[in-house]
Design a protein around this motif. Structure first.
Motif, PDB file in Angstrom:
ATOM      1  N   SER A  13       8.453 -16.498  83.724  1.00 50.54           N
ATOM      2  CA  SER A  13       8.229 -16.789  82.311  1.00 50.54           C
ATOM      3  C   SER A  13       9.074 -15.844  81.466  1.00 50.54           C
ATOM      4  O   SER A  13       9.382 -14.723  81.899  1.00 50.54           O
ATOM      5  CB  SER A  13       6.745 -16.607  81.969  1.00 50.54           C
ATOM      6  N   THR A  17       7.824 -15.115  73.208  1.00 52.06           N
ATOM      7  CA  THR A  17       8.246 -16.403  72.645  1.00 52.06           C
ATOM      8  C   THR A  17       9.450 -16.250  71.722  1.00 52.06           C
ATOM      9  O   THR A  17       9.859 -17.207  71.078  1.00 52.06           O
ATOM     10  CB  THR A  17       7.089 -17.040  71.856  1.00 52.06           C
ATOM     11  N   TYR A  25      15.764 -15.853  79.819  1.00 54.28           N
ATOM     12  CA  TYR A  25      15.031 -16.445  80.935  1.00 54.28           C
ATOM     13  C   TYR A  25      15.688 -17.755  81.385  1.00 54.28           C
ATOM     14  O   TYR A  25      15.893 -17.973  82.582  1.00 54.28           O
ATOM     15  CB  TYR A  25      13.586 -16.693  80.519  1.00 54.28           C
ATOM     16  N   TYR A  63       6.725 -22.682  73.872  1.00 50.75           N
ATOM     17  CA  TYR A  63       5.975 -21.543  74.428  1.00 50.75           C
ATOM     18  C   TYR A  63       4.977 -21.006  73.397  1.00 50.75           C
ATOM     19  O   TYR A  63       3.860 -20.595  73.750  1.00 50.75           O
ATOM     20  CB  TYR A  63       6.925 -20.432  74.863  1.00 50.75           C
ATOM     21  N   TRP A  67       1.082 -19.941  74.216  1.00 53.82           N
ATOM     22  CA  TRP A  67       1.045 -18.507  74.538  1.00 53.82           C
ATOM     23  C   TRP A  67      -0.341 -17.938  74.281  1.00 53.82           C
ATOM     24  O   TRP A  67      -0.968 -18.239  73.273  1.00 53.82           O
ATOM     25  CB  TRP A  67       2.069 -17.767  73.693  1.00 53.82           C
ATOM     26  N   SER A  72       2.020 -14.721  78.607  1.00 51.42           N
ATOM     27  CA  SER A  72       2.319 -16.029  79.185  1.00 51.42           C
ATOM     28  C   SER A  72       1.169 -16.497  80.072  1.00 51.42           C
ATOM     29  O   SER A  72       0.734 -15.765  80.974  1.00 51.42           O
ATOM     30  CB  SER A  72       3.591 -15.939  80.028  1.00 51.42           C
ATOM     31  N   LEU A  74       1.134 -18.522  82.567  1.00 57.12           N
ATOM     32  CA  LEU A  74       1.525 -18.490  83.969  1.00 57.12           C
ATOM     33  C   LEU A  74       1.409 -17.089  84.554  1.00 57.12           C
ATOM     34  O   LEU A  74       0.896 -16.908  85.667  1.00 57.12           O
ATOM     35  CB  LEU A  74       2.963 -18.988  84.121  1.00 57.12           C
ATOM     36  N   CYS A 291       0.923 -23.732  83.128  1.00 58.51           N
ATOM     37  CA  CYS A 291       2.145 -23.158  82.575  1.00 58.51           C
ATOM     38  C   CYS A 291       2.656 -24.071  81.464  1.00 58.51           C
ATOM     39  O   CYS A 291       1.953 -24.998  81.045  1.00 58.51           O
ATOM     40  CB  CYS A 291       3.188 -23.028  83.679  1.00 58.51           C
ATOM     41  N   LEU A 292       3.875 -23.831  81.009  1.00 52.93           N
ATOM     42  CA  LEU A 292       4.447 -24.636  79.935  1.00 52.93           C
ATOM     43  C   LEU A 292       4.441 -26.117  80.281  1.00 52.93           C
ATOM     44  O   LEU A 292       4.117 -26.962  79.442  1.00 52.93           O
ATOM     45  CB  LEU A 292       5.885 -24.178  79.650  1.00 52.93           C
TER      46      LEU A 292
END
Length: 347
Positions: A13, A17, A25, A63, A67, A72, A74, A291-292
């Motif tokens: 991640s 943000t 990333y 994100y 968030w 994050s 994840l 996750c996202l």
């Protein structure tokens, strides 16, 4: 004397943000030759010449929608899983990400400082894919040769068809759907380019992506992501005694213009709504941690698509995350590896 430990590895991640962190990333992720598997010059042109000039801002906004205060989702969920597995197992447990600042190198160093010399690498993916499991193991071996020559590695194989995994996944679905009058359950898996499937066909002839190869027994299935996804759907369908026609499989998160695995999730959701399905549920078994791709792409964008075409109720089933039964299963696999290795050494 050798000492054993396990390294859990998830995707990764951005650190925040902020578009700059997201860009950093995405650059690492998309420049991986096992994610975008084209020559370096072309990959660099696509990623650094096109994608990174537009996508970071949009991804940063996505994100921001999911968030958590702790960071994050994840990362937070993976850390919770690590902590619980550490409590359940008899060997040191560390956590790393394939991309981002929680590097595999840091995870291996943490285990080394605890005296570990034999490492079980645990890719947190039920299915094998060159863009997930394979890239983890390739990087880990490169790091071992350069920085950790005293270590030896083993890896947890893809567990898509393990009865205990199917049991936990089926239970998580049943719990969420209990009492719901849903009409269709969609199994949505992360997509990959069709060429990835053919590249990892060890028979060089079986994988034709023609509707039959994935249900025809072959050694190719050991490394066939498509087969393993459909097999999860089939096994869960049998476990939950789902009626034919009330569930199906699709693939999400495609990128670029090359053919990716079909049917596509967004179009499938739209089709279900247009054909009169008013109540649907969706589960994402390519991920063990939300996750996202699950919290924003499915739970937000997917629901919006469904409502736009007339659908009424859209239920998202959480990933396994740090469920106690999943923790017990994963911990059991790790402990069995450690015990077998010890018994073999003694023998």
């Amino acid at each position: 004397m050798t000492k054993k430990g396990a390294l859990l590895v998830n995707l990764g991640s951005p650190d925040s943000t902020d578009p700059k962190d997201v860009k950093k990333y995405l650059d690492e992720f998309l420049m991986d030759p096992r994610v975008i598997d084209v020559p370096y010059w072309l990959r660099s042109f696509i990623v650094r010449g096109i994608v990174l000039n537009t996508r970071p801002k949009k991804s940063a906004e996505a994100y921001s929608k999911i968030w958590w205060e702790e960071g994050s989702p994840l990362i937070v969920l993976s850390e919770r899983l690590r902590d619980k597995v550490d409590d359940h197992t008899g060997i040191p447990i560390a956590l790393a990400m394939r991309y981002g600042s929680m590097t595999i190198k840091k995870g291996l160093q943490e285990l080394k400082e605890k005296g570990v010399t034999e490492v079980l690498i645990v890719p947190l993916y039920p299915q094998f894919a060159m863009a997930t499991t394979e890239t983890i193991m390739v990087l880990a071996e490169e790091l071992r040769q350069e920085f950790f020559p005293e270590m030896t590695f083993d890896s947890l194989p893809a567990f898509y068809n393990k009865p205990e995994y199917i049991e936990v996944l089926s239970k998580s679905i049943a719990e969420k759907l209990e009492g719901l009058d849903y009409e269709h359950l969609l199994f949505s898996y992360h997509g990959v380019p069709e060429r990835h499937i053919k590249k990892r066909d060890i028979t060089k002839s079986h994988c034709k992506i023609d509707g039959q190869c994935c249900i025809t027994h072959s050694p190719a299935h050991k490394f066939c992501y498509r087969h393993q996804c459909y097999e999860v759907t089939r096994l869960v369908g049998e476990k939950l005694q789902l009626k034919e026609g009330t569930f199906s499989t699709s693939f999400q998160s495609r990128l670029g213009f090359d053919p990716w695995l079909q049917p596509y999730t967004d179009r499938t959701i739209e089709k279900l709504g247009l054909t009169g399905i008013n109540k649907m549920a969706i589960v994402t078994p390519a991920f063990v941690s939300d996750c996202l791709e699950t919290l924003e792409e499915i739970a937000m964008e997917g629901e919006e698509i469904f409502h736009e075409v007339g659908g009424k109720e859209f239920t998202t089933i959480p990933c396994l995350n740090d469920r106690e039964d999943w923790v017990r299963v994963l911990s059991g696999w790790i402990d069995r590896w450690a015990i077998v290795e010890v018994e073999t050494a003694i023998a």
